[in-house]
Motif scaffolding. Structure first.
Motif, PDB file in Angstrom:
ATOM      1  N   TYR A 112       0.892   4.963  -8.019  1.00 15.74           N
ATOM      2  CA  TYR A 112       0.154   3.698  -8.122  1.00 15.74           C
ATOM      3  C   TYR A 112       0.233   3.142  -9.550  1.00 15.74           C
ATOM      4  CZ  TYR A 112      -1.883   3.233  -3.472  1.00 15.74           C
ATOM      5  OH  TYR A 112      -2.058   3.029  -2.124  1.00 15.74           O
ATOM      6  N   ARG A 113       0.187   4.025 -10.534  1.00 17.20           N
ATOM      7  CA  ARG A 113       0.343   3.553 -11.916  1.00 17.20           C
ATOM      8  C   ARG A 113       1.726   2.944 -12.117  1.00 17.20           C
ATOM      9  NH1 ARG A 113      -1.770   9.014 -13.863  1.00 17.20           N
ATOM     10  NH2 ARG A 113      -4.037   8.817 -13.933  1.00 17.20           N
ATOM     11  N   ILE A 115      -0.474  -4.694  -5.542  1.00 17.01           N
ATOM     12  CA  ILE A 115      -1.135  -3.563  -4.883  1.00 17.01           C
ATOM     13  C   ILE A 115      -2.304  -4.081  -4.055  1.00 17.01           C
ATOM     14  CG2 ILE A 115      -2.432  -1.432  -5.222  1.00 17.01           C
ATOM     15  CD1 ILE A 115      -0.827  -1.030  -7.808  1.00 17.01           C
ATOM     16  N   ALA A 174       0.143  10.461  -5.535  1.00 20.74           N
ATOM     17  CA  ALA A 174      -0.157   9.049  -5.293  1.00 20.74           C
ATOM     18  C   ALA A 174      -0.685   8.333  -6.530  1.00 20.74           C
ATOM     19  CB  ALA A 174      -1.153   8.923  -4.140  1.00 20.74           C
ATOM     20  N   ARG A 175      -1.547   8.993  -7.288  1.00 24.64           N
ATOM     21  CA  ARG A 175      -2.153   8.311  -8.435  1.00 24.64           C
ATOM     22  C   ARG A 175      -1.067   7.917  -9.441  1.00 24.64           C
ATOM     23  NH1 ARG A 175      -7.517  10.759 -11.494  1.00 24.64           N
ATOM     24  NH2 ARG A 175      -8.086   8.855 -12.662  1.00 24.64           N
ATOM     25  N   ALA A 201       0.884  -1.161   0.000  1.00 24.79           N
ATOM     26  CA  ALA A 201       0.000   0.000   0.000  1.00 24.79           C
ATOM     27  C   ALA A 201       0.917   1.205   0.000  1.00 24.79           C
ATOM     28  CB  ALA A 201      -0.901   0.009   1.232  1.00 24.79           C
ATOM     29  N   LEU A 202       0.537   2.258  -0.654  1.00 22.41           N
ATOM     30  CA  LEU A 202       1.288   3.509  -0.536  1.00 22.41           C
ATOM     31  C   LEU A 202       0.753   4.277   0.663  1.00 22.41           C
ATOM     32  CD1 LEU A 202       1.654   4.896  -4.171  1.00 22.41           C
ATOM     33  CD2 LEU A 202       3.469   4.071  -2.684  1.00 22.41           C
ATOM     34  N   ILE A 228      -7.397   0.041 -10.931  1.00 19.72           N
ATOM     35  CA  ILE A 228      -6.645  -0.505  -9.796  1.00 19.72           C
ATOM     36  C   ILE A 228      -7.622  -0.788  -8.662  1.00 19.72           C
ATOM     37  CG2 ILE A 228      -4.867  -0.028  -8.064  1.00 19.72           C
ATOM     38  CD1 ILE A 228      -3.497   1.771 -10.163  1.00 19.72           C
ATOM     39  N   LEU A 239      -8.390   5.637  -8.250  1.00 31.22           N
ATOM     40  CA  LEU A 239      -7.632   4.437  -8.613  1.00 31.22           C
ATOM     41  C   LEU A 239      -8.535   3.379  -9.229  1.00 31.22           C
ATOM     42  CD1 LEU A 239      -5.245   4.147  -5.527  1.00 31.22           C
ATOM     43  CD2 LEU A 239      -4.686   4.994  -7.812  1.00 31.22           C
ATOM     44  N   LEU A 290      -8.583  -2.187  -4.912  1.00 34.07           N
ATOM     45  CA  LEU A 290      -7.935  -2.197  -3.612  1.00 34.07           C
ATOM     46  C   LEU A 290      -8.634  -3.174  -2.678  1.00 34.07           C
ATOM     47  CD1 LEU A 290      -7.610   1.663  -3.170  1.00 34.07           C
ATOM     48  CD2 LEU A 290      -5.845   0.100  -4.014  1.00 34.07           C
ATOM     49  N   ILE A 303      -4.400   1.372   0.345  1.00 36.17           N
ATOM     50  CA  ILE A 303      -3.885   2.714   0.638  1.00 36.17           C
ATOM     51  C   ILE A 303      -3.701   2.807   2.142  1.00 36.17           C
ATOM     52  CG2 ILE A 303      -4.292   5.210   0.495  1.00 36.17           C
ATOM     53  CD1 ILE A 303      -6.328   4.654  -1.725  1.00 36.17           C
TER      54      ILE A 303
END
Length: 413
Positions: free
Chosen positions: A182-183, A193, A178-179, A147-148, A229, A224, A231, A196
């Motif tokens: 994540y990419r 992934i 962040a976006r 997770a970021l 993406i 996301l 989560l 968050i």
């Protein structure tokens, strides 16, 4: 503090007199209540009832193996910030698959150890860490769950040293970046992934900043999702404060209610990382008065505990209530200080205490960031730790021996 009360004129931890503990184990000694730990955990469990969630106890607040084991038996996960804390969690009998690894400076060795044990998730705190973790996972032939940790730039309204969610803090990545990150992560096959993460600070008494941060995390999650993406979880950190003096501390359920409202309708699992609110008021530091010293401007109660045992007053100018274990005579005003050779070595200023020389005192709210922040300054052996469970008192950490402090040192030939 519930479970630390006067009985027959003497302060007890649950069913055990603190005088008995001092007689059996000496001073200074940290004394914990198992019932207090269990009740604090139960408050979170009740507030989260019916929701897919996992509590991850913040090991940094108190890392004694017995305390970790109590929480593991209650089904908690663990939030760690070092390889050493991971080793403690494993030694306490906990499941590494319920561990999240936070912290801004993870080493390759720590990453390898965590991947080898199969932890639940890494909370990644920078772009370089993202690439290092992918590299390490690739050499092991595994995928690293991540997770970021995003920095939402929310003011937690707490002491600046324990604020972690402002843009000037070292923690996390800016939420505006962040976006893109994540990419990047999605393009690294060595990474998986999962969610968050966000944590804005500690000793929080107002739920509004946490709810604001949650709203920003939800908005990011939706963005996301639009990027394809998906989560599995949202980690909103910890931070709920405790009462040290006269603070108005919300009940656990009231504190979490605005956060849960911000997540209404979300399918992701909720992770929380409480620490202080689980252990802070479950412990006291028991100490003996060595001398009562009269001065021109003030009186001093010199005790055998010091800033090396409880750093918070010297570090943060933090307040901890100090009480007599058995009051004696008429109260007078004292600065309660330790024997360390620093003017900053104080545990409390201008405290009214009815005490005599060699009496015992208890320093309250010492269950969090007491032993874990202690040191051997002035070559002082660190305190013992005792867990009270009903009428039983268990030694859960022996007092250090001075000769052990320099056993690894060598003289020159």
């Amino acid at each position: 503090m519930k479970h630390f009360e006067l009985r027959d004129g003497t302060l007890h931890a649950e069913g055990v007199s603190l005088e008995r503990i001092a007689a059996e184990h000496g001073t200074p000694t940290f004394v914990y209540s198992r019932a207090a730990l269990t009740e604090a955990h139960a408050a979170y469990a009740a507030a989260l009832s019916g929701r897919d969630s996992m509590l991850c106890y913040a090991v940094k607040s108190n890392s004694n193996l017995a305390i970790l084991n109590v929480f593991a038996r209650l089904g908690t996960g663990f939030d760690i910030v070092s390889g050493g804390e991971l080793a403690r969690v494993v030694a306490a009998g906990a499941d590494p698959g319920r561990v999240v690894f936070s912290g801004v400076g993870k080493t390759r060795d720590e990453m390898r150890a965590a991947l080898g044990l199969g932890i639940y998730c890494f909370n990644v705190e920078s772009e370089p860490e993202l690439h290092r973790l992918a590299e390490v996972a690739g050499t092991l032939g595994v995928r690293a769950p991540i997770a970021l940790r995003v920095n939402p730039d929310v003011d937690p309204k707490t002491h600046p040293y324990i604020s972690t969610g402002l843009k000037c803090n070292k923690f996390g990545v800016p939420i505006a970046d962040a976006r893109r990150l994540y990419r990047t992560a999605a393009g690294l096959p060595q990474l998986d992934i999962r969610g968050i993460a966000c944590h804005i600070g500690s000793q929080l008494l107002d739920p509004a900043p946490v709810a604001e941060a949650a709203t920003k995390v939800v908005a990011l999650a939706e963005a996301l999702n639009a990027d394809g993406i998906e989560l599995a979880h949202l980690d909103l950190g910890g931070g709920l404060g405790i009462r040290y003096d006269d603070e108005a501390v919300p009940a656990t359920a009231d504190y979490l209610a605005p956060l849960l409202a911000a997540l209404a309708g979300r399918k992701e699992r909720l992770l929380l990382e409480p620490g202080r609110s689980l252990v802070g008021n479950a412990g006291v530091l028991l100490s003996r008065i060595e001398y009562l010293k009269r001065g021109e401007d003030r009186n001093f109660a010199i005790i055998d505990a010091a800033m090396n045992d409880l750093a918070r007053p010297a570090l943060y100018d933090a307040y901890h209530r100090i009480a007599e274990v058995r009051p004696h005579g008429e109260a007078q005003t004292y600065d309660v200080v330790g024997p360390v050779c620093e003017s900053g070595d104080f545990l409390g200023r201008e405290r009214a205490l009815a005490v005599q020389q060699e009496d015992l005192v208890a320093i309250f709210s010492a269950g969090a960031y007491g032993m874990t922040m202690s040191s051997n300054y002035n070559t002082r052996a660190r305190a013992a730790e005792v867990m009270v469970d009903g009428k039983a008192a268990h030694l859960i950490r022996e007092r250090e021996r001075v000769d052990a402090l320099f056993a690894g040192e060598r003289l020159l030939p």
